[in-house]
Scaffold this motif. Structure first.
Motif, mmCIF file in Angstrom:
data_model
loop_
_atom_site.group_PDB
_atom_site.id
_atom_site.type_symbol
_atom_site.label_atom_id
_atom_site.label_comp_id
_atom_site.label_asym_id
_atom_site.label_seq_id
_atom_site.Cartn_x
_atom_site.Cartn_y
_atom_site.Cartn_z
ATOM 1 N N ILE A 187 14.059 127.903 52.876
ATOM 2 C CA ILE A 187 13.054 126.901 52.503
ATOM 3 C C ILE A 187 12.118 126.643 53.685
ATOM 4 N N GLY A 216 11.361 122.186 54.999
ATOM 5 C CA GLY A 216 12.413 121.385 54.369
ATOM 6 C C GLY A 216 12.533 119.987 54.927
ATOM 7 N N PHE A 242 20.440 119.122 50.622
ATOM 8 C CA PHE A 242 19.292 118.225 50.845
ATOM 9 C C PHE A 242 19.789 116.783 50.849
ATOM 10 N N VAL A 250 15.749 119.747 53.099
ATOM 11 C CA VAL A 250 16.067 120.767 52.084
ATOM 12 C C VAL A 250 16.356 122.106 52.768
ATOM 13 N N GLN A 251 17.488 122.641 52.475
ATOM 14 C CA GLN A 251 17.901 123.909 53.090
ATOM 15 C C GLN A 251 18.540 124.804 52.038
#
Lengths: 58, 367
Positions: free
Chosen positions: B26, B29, B128, B234-235
């Motif tokens: 992402i 993120g 996340f 977010v990953q």
């Protein structure tokens, strides 16, 4: 994308079509005729659906 | 997770094909980069990238739901920023085809190490941080755009920040194309009609059935204008969840500029009347064309981008270049993935010998 106007644009001193000038809302943009450009893909989708006509280049 | 467990997960992930750096598929993120601006209203009528880079909000099926999207300085410990969504127009009559998502599209060429479509396909973990105004259940989905395959799981939101960790099974069916197009999409479903909810949902199973994409217990973010949704960190990585990989701002910005960039100084709103950062050249007299020069983007873009030119003297005026106090029509030529030529036709609107032609522009090659 609600396109109000669309017109092909030739490259400088060439007959090659380089982009499509579009008006969306009050924004004027140039979309290159590159199939990888998602705006171009959307324009072609609307043309195919008969909801958009692109004017010839000047 | 204990430090020993974190280390074990990291080692296992590396053995599965992940890496110690750049493990996160992402981009942005941590929600730190917002080239387009930090707040947008009336979002949800179509697909758009309103604020933080790389995160698309899509409203479809004629949903009446509208929201405000903001980058706000409210994150869990270690995060300066998050994305905040606020419902501003409720939609309590959900049509079958309606949906509202926040998502990120990923290029296939960056995903080959997932080995998707082979017997060696590896699991993917999405993690996340989220919170909201009240308890809610939403859907996190991976969509294989090349093969129209889906895999989704539920996650819960409370009024406190919580880290969600969802591991998705490797998919032995459907290889991802090795190209610059969208191959895998990470969706957070916030609102969905029966076209997506009508079937019986199975968690963490790859399938091709549209009405099983969204979980049975899905909350509609649009059920009330009191709804908020906050997300950051977010990953998406190979294997198990590991701590979020923070990176310098300029690293994230450079990644984002493959998809969107501008001539304006970071933090200056697009459409601002200013010369700072503009593409400038000096006109010659008695020429049919007077260029505003070649704009070489700060990064090689994913594809030839859509270019929007802006006047440098009249705010929010597109399709124009400026010379000696007047705006003339801007035409963009030679649009490539590295540069474009911004040209002003000598349209008798004020270009004189040796005048300086100035233009701002944005370039978008988003997925």
């Amino acid at each position: 994308m609600d396109i109000k106007e669309a017109q092909y644009v030739k490259e400088l001193k060439s007959d090659e079509i380089g982009s499509i000038r579009i008006v969306v809302g009050d924004i004027i943009s140039h979309v290159p005729t590159d199939p990888a450009n998602t705006d171009y893909a959307e324009i072609m989708k609307q043309v195919k659906a008969g909801t958009l006509t692109i004017k010839d280049a000047d | 997770m204990s430090k020993a467990a974190e280390l074990a997960a990291l080692i296992a992930n590396v053995n599965n094909g992940s890496s110690l750096a750049n493990k996160n598929f992402i981009i942005n993120g941590a929600m730190n980069v917002a080239q387009r601006g930090t707040s947008a209203t009336g979002v949800g009528s179509t697909n758009s990238y309103p604020t933080v880079d790389r995160f698309k909000v899509s409203g479809f099926g004629s949903t009446a739901g509208r929201l405000t999207m903001e980058q706000v300085a409210d994150g869990p410990s270690g995060f300066a920023n998050c994305t905040k969504l606020t419902c501003t127009t409720a939609d309590t009559s959900i049509g079958a085809g309606e949906g509202l998502t926040i998502s990120q599209d990923l290029e296939g060429q960056d995903l080959q190490q997932l080995k998707k479509g082979t017997s060696d396909a590896v699991p993917i973990t999405v993690s996340f941080w989220v919170k909201g105004n009240a308890s809610a259940t939403y859907t996190c989905e991976l969509r294989d755009a090349d093969n129209s395959r889906f895999n989704s799981q539920a996650f819960s939101v409370t009024t406190s920040w919580n880290r969600i960790e969802l591991t998705f099974a490797g998919d032995t069916t459907g290889a991802l194309d090795d190209d610059t197009s969208s191959s895998l999409q990470l969706f957070i479903w916030l609102h969905a009609g029966s076209t997506y909810t009508g079937g019986t949902h199975t968690s963490n199973a790859w399938h091709t059935t549209a009405n099983q994409r969204v979980v049975d217990s899905q909350t509609s973010f649009c059920d009330s204008t009191s709804r908020t949704f906050f997300i950051t960190g977010v990953q998406m990585e190979i294997g198990k969840a590991t701590p979020f990989e923070h990176e310098p701002f300029e690293t994230t910005l450079a990644k984002c500029q493959r998809y969107f960039c501008r001539t304006y100084t970071y933090g200056v709103a697009t459409g601002t009347a200013t010369v700072l950062g503009a593409v400038v050249t000096q006109a010659e007299a008695s020429t049919v064309y007077s260029g505003s020069g070649t704009w070489r983007y700060p990064a090689e873009m994913r594809a030839a981008p859509t270019i929007t030119a802006y006047s440098t003297q009249n705010a929010d005026t597109t399709g124009k270049t400026t010379a000696d106090g007047t705006d003339g029509t801007a035409t963009i030529y030679g649009i490539g993935a590295q540069s474009a030529f911004i040209c002003r036709h000598n349209d008798s609107s004020g270009v004189v010998a040796n005048a300086f032609l100035k233009a701002h522009a944005t370039a978008s090659a988003e997925l």
